[in-house]
Design a protein around this motif. Structure first.
Motif, PDB file in Angstrom:
ATOM      1  N   ARG A   1      38.734  45.822  47.384  1.00 41.12           N
ATOM      2  CA  ARG A   1      38.727  44.351  47.323  1.00 41.12           C
ATOM      3  C   ARG A   1      40.150  43.838  47.320  1.00 41.12           C
ATOM      4  O   ARG A   1      41.034  44.399  46.671  1.00 41.12           O
ATOM      5  N   MET A   2      40.338  42.811  48.093  1.00 41.89           N
ATOM      6  CA  MET A   2      41.672  42.185  48.135  1.00 41.89           C
ATOM      7  C   MET A   2      41.819  41.296  46.910  1.00 41.89           C
ATOM      8  O   MET A   2      41.000  40.397  46.688  1.00 41.89           O
ATOM      9  N   SER A   3      42.836  41.649  46.171  1.00 45.25           N
ATOM     10  CA  SER A   3      43.030  40.838  44.970  1.00 45.25           C
ATOM     11  C   SER A   3      43.661  39.511  45.358  1.00 45.25           C
ATOM     12  O   SER A   3      44.669  39.508  46.077  1.00 45.25           O
TER      13      SER A   3
ATOM     14  N   LEU B   1      45.012  45.685  47.592  1.00 42.79           N
ATOM     15  CA  LEU B   1      43.635  46.167  47.538  1.00 42.79           C
ATOM     16  C   LEU B   1      43.448  47.026  46.292  1.00 42.79           C
ATOM     17  O   LEU B   1      44.313  47.831  45.955  1.00 42.79           O
ATOM     18  N   TYR B   2      42.327  46.838  45.668  1.00 41.10           N
ATOM     19  CA  TYR B   2      42.006  47.732  44.552  1.00 41.10           C
ATOM     20  C   TYR B   2      40.551  48.147  44.693  1.00 41.10           C
ATOM     21  O   TYR B   2      39.744  47.487  45.341  1.00 41.10           O
ATOM     22  N   LEU B   3      40.285  49.247  44.060  1.00 38.50           N
ATOM     23  CA  LEU B   3      38.938  49.805  44.188  1.00 38.50           C
ATOM     24  C   LEU B   3      37.988  49.003  43.335  1.00 38.50           C
ATOM     25  O   LEU B   3      38.148  48.912  42.126  1.00 38.50           O
ATOM     26  N   GLU B   4      37.024  48.451  44.034  1.00 38.75           N
ATOM     27  CA  GLU B   4      36.112  47.625  43.262  1.00 38.75           C
ATOM     28  C   GLU B   4      34.904  48.421  42.809  1.00 38.75           C
ATOM     29  O   GLU B   4      34.498  48.364  41.667  1.00 38.75           O
TER      30      GLU B   4
ATOM     31  N   ALA C   1      39.003  40.278  54.268  1.00 41.43           N
ATOM     32  CA  ALA C   1      40.096  41.169  53.874  1.00 41.43           C
ATOM     33  C   ALA C   1      39.669  42.288  52.940  1.00 41.43           C
ATOM     34  O   ALA C   1      40.462  43.147  52.605  1.00 41.43           O
ATOM     35  N   ASP C   2      38.396  42.244  52.542  1.00 38.00           N
ATOM     36  CA  ASP C   2      37.899  43.416  51.809  1.00 38.00           C
ATOM     37  C   ASP C   2      37.702  44.552  52.807  1.00 38.00           C
ATOM     38  O   ASP C   2      37.585  44.328  54.014  1.00 38.00           O
ATOM     39  N   GLU C   3      37.655  45.759  52.255  1.00 39.03           N
ATOM     40  CA  GLU C   3      37.429  46.920  53.128  1.00 39.03           C
ATOM     41  C   GLU C   3      36.360  47.789  52.522  1.00 39.03           C
ATOM     42  O   GLU C   3      36.273  47.932  51.302  1.00 39.03           O
ATOM     43  N   ALA C   4      35.570  48.353  53.427  1.00 44.30           N
ATOM     44  CA  ALA C   4      34.569  49.319  52.964  1.00 44.30           C
ATOM     45  C   ALA C   4      34.894  50.670  53.573  1.00 44.30           C
ATOM     46  O   ALA C   4      35.249  50.759  54.746  1.00 44.30           O
TER      47      ALA C   4
ATOM     48  N   ARG D   1      36.454  46.761  58.073  1.00 47.48           N
ATOM     49  CA  ARG D   1      36.631  45.409  57.488  1.00 47.48           C
ATOM     50  C   ARG D   1      35.633  44.483  58.175  1.00 47.48           C
ATOM     51  O   ARG D   1      35.477  44.537  59.407  1.00 47.48           O
ATOM     52  N   PRO D   2      34.905  43.667  57.430  1.00 43.39           N
ATOM     53  CA  PRO D   2      33.903  42.801  58.072  1.00 43.39           C
ATOM     54  C   PRO D   2      34.580  41.759  58.961  1.00 43.39           C
ATOM     55  O   PRO D   2      35.649  41.249  58.613  1.00 43.39           O
TER      56      PRO D   2
END
Ligand code: NAG
Ligand code: NAG
Ligand code: NAG
Ligand code: NAG
Ligand code: NAG
Ligand code: NAG
Ligand code: NAG
Ligand code: NAG
Length: 729
Positions: free
Chosen positions: A530-532, A538-541, A573-576, A593-594
């Motif tokens: 997740r983009m803070s 990015l940090y692991l959500e 900007a979130d990433e999976a 990234r969506p």
């Protein structure tokens, strides 16, 4: 004298005739002859045989056919006319020859011409008899010309004389026996002969080489002819040949000469090596006699020459198949040869061994000694020996030199899920001792019978440990391996490959990650970054695992199925990320990234709000939708698939290009240290593996998806096959 003799009494009246006028012969008292009246004999039988010749000087009378009875005193009386009468007497003796001698044997049977058979040493008893004879004859026995018995005497029968012979028979005296009777020197003795048949063993037996030898020396394989001569046997002897007490029946023939009593036999002999120093005998046996008395033999020892017979043996007590490095090795060239061997040679791998180097100095004697063997001495040995006949080379003896295991340059390598230990050793090792230590764990001790160790044998977790320290030591019975093989292995290569074909979808009210399974993955890990908003990093959500999707059943039909996992809500900007994992860890995750489309589809309330408020924006949206439809139509044309009605999820296929990727890598560098296990120490996120595993070959991310998606089984509608090429910024 003989009765048929004419006796002339001439000289008696020789002198007197000159003087005598009247001559008268008076033969004893039986009769007389008066010359005056002529032929006046008183005895008529006598007068027919007697005649007188008075008209010749000297005057004689002749008596024909003398008989024993004519023996008398004869007188010649001469009457002179004027002188007194003279009387002269002649004493006539008549010798009578005896009869022909004849033979009687012991029991009184008459024997003629031949007697026997006798054996040597028997005593011959034989009488020789003679009838009549005056004076009585002497009878003597002769063997050949040798007088053997002269002891004659009168027999019981009147007028018969005999000589009884007692003769021990020998080879020499048993020739022809003769009996001689004699009573005068005037005639040769009267004799009779007799042959004695005497059985005799051979006098001597001799063996000679006739052909095939040089100075009585034989050679193997070369036929020779041997001759045996037996002298003096009677009757014909049997000649038999014996080679080392073995009767030879095949190769002889025999001839016999009756007159010389010589028997000859030939033997054709092809000697072999074993016949050297064998005895060859020729035995003459007289079939008419007991074997003990009738045999005579000649025995010779054969001298058979042959080129050496060679064999290699080991002198020290070791065996020929086992020499351990650094031990000494002494080989003996064992030979059998006649005549003795002159020279020895040794061969190694078919090359003549010459002195010096690894071989030392003594390389041309019967013994080859290597004080300290090395691996270079392993090979095929043979020796050669030569004598006057020829040179022979022995069979090869293959001598391996054993040595303890030693690590090769390759040492320990990891091939797939197997650790291979490469050692050099002879004989090949039968046991391998392993000490394996996954990083951060205890050492495990394992033993295998082969040079392979399957990682399955290592207990405990390996995932998360990036390296494995392995030591192996082999044993082949030869003490002992100097240095074990040691290596620290990276297990990276055993991890599954990174998932390559994934997409993001919005279905059933949440974002979903869907991937085509990769090989060797046992489970999948899902991560959401997740983009803070506060610090733009990015940090692991959350993280979770992915499971197989509804299409798993298709696997049985050979189709492709998907693994999928829910992501919840994603924001721009979130990433999976999706990573494939197994026992050795997880692959590098594929990060997606969506797209805005997807985000739009996921937020209808926001969409409606825009539609109501702002027409301009809606026009823009229509344009956007048009563009979207055109591109979709294009794809559908390509895919040639019928459109499905429901559900109608919106799917965006994403792959990161190099720029995005390196950016994510860089920002991730700061925060991933603590989450090694999640991202599996893959190169992009790891703090650096101890090992330099070769980087996976770069994938051409621009082209691959198209090719791969062509194999996609029944792609869903509304698929956007555009690459997301915008920067992550
Ligand atoms: C005549 O000779 C025989 C034998 O030789 C002898 O006995 C005999 O006395 C002799 N007679 C005379 C008269 O010599
Ligand atoms: C064998 O005997 C014969 C005659 O008796 C003789 O000539 C020959 O020399 C003898 N041979 C040997 C080897 O004694
Ligand atoms: C006996 O053998 C010898 C040698 O082989 C040969 O010369 C001879 O003719 C043979 N004699 C007979 C009677 O076969
Ligand atoms: C051998 O010779 C003797 C006389 O010397 C003769 O009696 C005999 O018959 C002969 N034997 C043969 C087999 O010729
Ligand atoms: C056999 O003959 C060979 C060659 O002539 C000779 O060297 C050797 O001494 C002989 N062996 C015997 C046992 O006589
Ligand atoms: C000799 O031959 C053996 C095989 O027979 C081989 O292994 C060895 O290397 C050879 N040695 C040399 C010095 O050629
Ligand atoms: C999967 O594992 C098997 C057996 O270990 C191996 O042969 C194969 O190469 C692996 N596949 C990949 C893609 O690593
Ligand atoms: C950024 O913010 C997030 C919370 O929003 C926090 O968890 C993270 O530790 C922050 N990172 C840095 C580098 O400050």
């Amino acid at each position: 004298m003989g009765q048929r003799m004419r006796v002339t009494l001439a000289q008696i009246c020789l002198l007197l005739t000159v003087l005598a006028g009247v001559r008268t012969f008076i033969p004893g008292a039986d009769g007389n002859y008066d010359a005056r009246v002529q032929a006046e004999w008183s005895n008529p039988s006598f007068s027919s045989r007697i005649s007188a010749t008075l008209d010749q000087q000297p005057t004689s009378i002749t008596i024909a056919r003398l008989t024993e009875l004519d023996e008398a005193l004869y007188h010649c009386r001469v009457d002179f006319l004027v002188s007194p009468t003279r009387n002269i007497g002649v004493n006539l003796t008549v010798i009578v020859l005896p009869s022909q001698p004849f033979f009687l044997d012991e029991v009184g049977n008459k024997v003629k011409d031949r007697i026997g058979p006798y054996h040597e040493g028997d005593t011959l008893v034989l009488s020789c008899l003679v009838i009549g004879g005056r004076p009585p004859p002497r009878i003597s026995w002769y063997s050949g010309q040798t007088l053997v018995d002269a002891s004659d005497g009168a027999s019981d029968i009147p007028t018969v004389r005999e000589n009884e012979l007692y003769l021990p028979l020998t080879r020499d005296n048993a020739a022809e026996l003769t009996c001689r009777a004699s009573n005068t020197h005037l005639r040769p003795p009267i004799e009779a002969s007799l042959e004695i048949e005497l059985y005799l063993p051979a006098y001597n037996v001799s063996i000679y080489f006739v052909e095939g030898t040089i100075q009585d020396v034989l050679q193997t394989g070369k036929p020779a002819v041997v001759k045996c001569i037996a002298n003096g046997a009677y009757p014909q002897p049997d000649l038999s040949w014996w080679l080392d007490h073995k009767h030879l029946t095949q190769h002889s023939n025999q001839s016999w000469s009756n007159s010389t009593r010589t028997s000859v036999s030939f033997l054709e002999l092809t000697p072999t090596v074993v016949d050297n120093e064998a005895t060859l005998a020729c035995v003459a046996t007289n079939p008419a006699m007991a074997p003990s008395r009738g045999s005579k033999a000649d025995v010779i020892t054969l001298n058979v020459t042959y080129s050496p017979i060679v064999e290699i043996s080991r002198v020290d007590d070791g065996s020929l198949t086992e020499v351990v490095e650094l031990d000494s090795l002494a080989l003996e060239c064992e030979v059998k040869a006649n005549p003795p061997v002159d020279t020895f040679k040794w061969y190694f791998n078919d090359s003549l061994i010459i002195s010096g180097g690894i071989w030392g100095d003594k390389v041309s004697s019967a013994r080859l000694v290597i004080e300290e063997t090395s691996r270079r001495h392993a090979g095929r040995y043979s020796c050669a020996a030569a004598n006057a006949v020829g040179e022979t080379r022995s069979d090869h003896v293959n001598i391996p030199v054993y040595y303890p295991p030693e690590c090769t340059e390759r040492g320990i390598v990891l091939i797939k899920e197997t650790i291979r230990c490469s050692v050099r050793a002879l004989p090949p090792p039968d046991t391998y001792f392993w000490h394996v230590q996954p990083a951060g764990s205890d050492v495990q001790h394992l033993t295998t019978g082969s040079h392979l160790l399957n990682l399955a044998l290592i207990t405990g977790p390996l995932a998360g440990q990036c390296t494995l320290k392995a030591t192996c030591e082999a044993s082949n019975g030869i003490p002992s391996q100097g240095q074990p093989c040691v290596r620290t292995l990276s297990l990276d290569q055993l991890r599954p490959p990174q998932p390559k074909q994934c997409d993001l979808a919005y279905e059933h009210g949440e974002f979903q990650m869907r991937c085509i399974p990769v090989e060797n993955a046992t489970y999948y890990e899902l991560s959401v970054w997740r983009m803070s908003p506060s610090n733009s990093s990015l940090y692991l959500e959350r993280r979770g695992s992915m499971g197989f999707g509804a299409r798993q059943a298709l696997a049985h039909g050979g189709g492709v199925w998907l693994v999928r996992g829910g992501l919840g809500v994603l924001r721009p900007a979130d990433e999976a990320g999706a990573a494939a994992c197994n026992r050795y860890g997880c692959s590098e995750p594929l990060l997606l990234r969506p797209t805005e489309n997807l985000l739009l589809a996921a937020s209808p309330p926001w969409w409606h709000f825009v539609m109501d408020k702002d027409v301009g924006i809606s026009v823009g949206a229509v344009v956007l939708v048009a563009v979207f439809l055109i591109s979709t139509a294009l794809v559908i044309k390509l895919a040639r698939r019928p459109r499905l009605k429901t559900p109608t999820p919106v799917i965006q296929v994403l792959q990161l290009d190099d720029v995005t990727r390196s950016y994510i890598d860089n920002i991730a560098d700061n925060k991933v240290r603590a989450s090694c296990s999640l991202r599996s120490c893959s190169s992009g996120y790891s703090d650096g593996s101890a090992l330099d595993e070769p980087a996976a070959p770069p994938v051409d991310r621009r082209r691959k998806p198209v090719a791969v998606w062509e194999h996609w089984d029944a792609p869903p509608p509304d698929v956007t096959l555009t690459l997301h090429r915008e920067s992550a910024v």
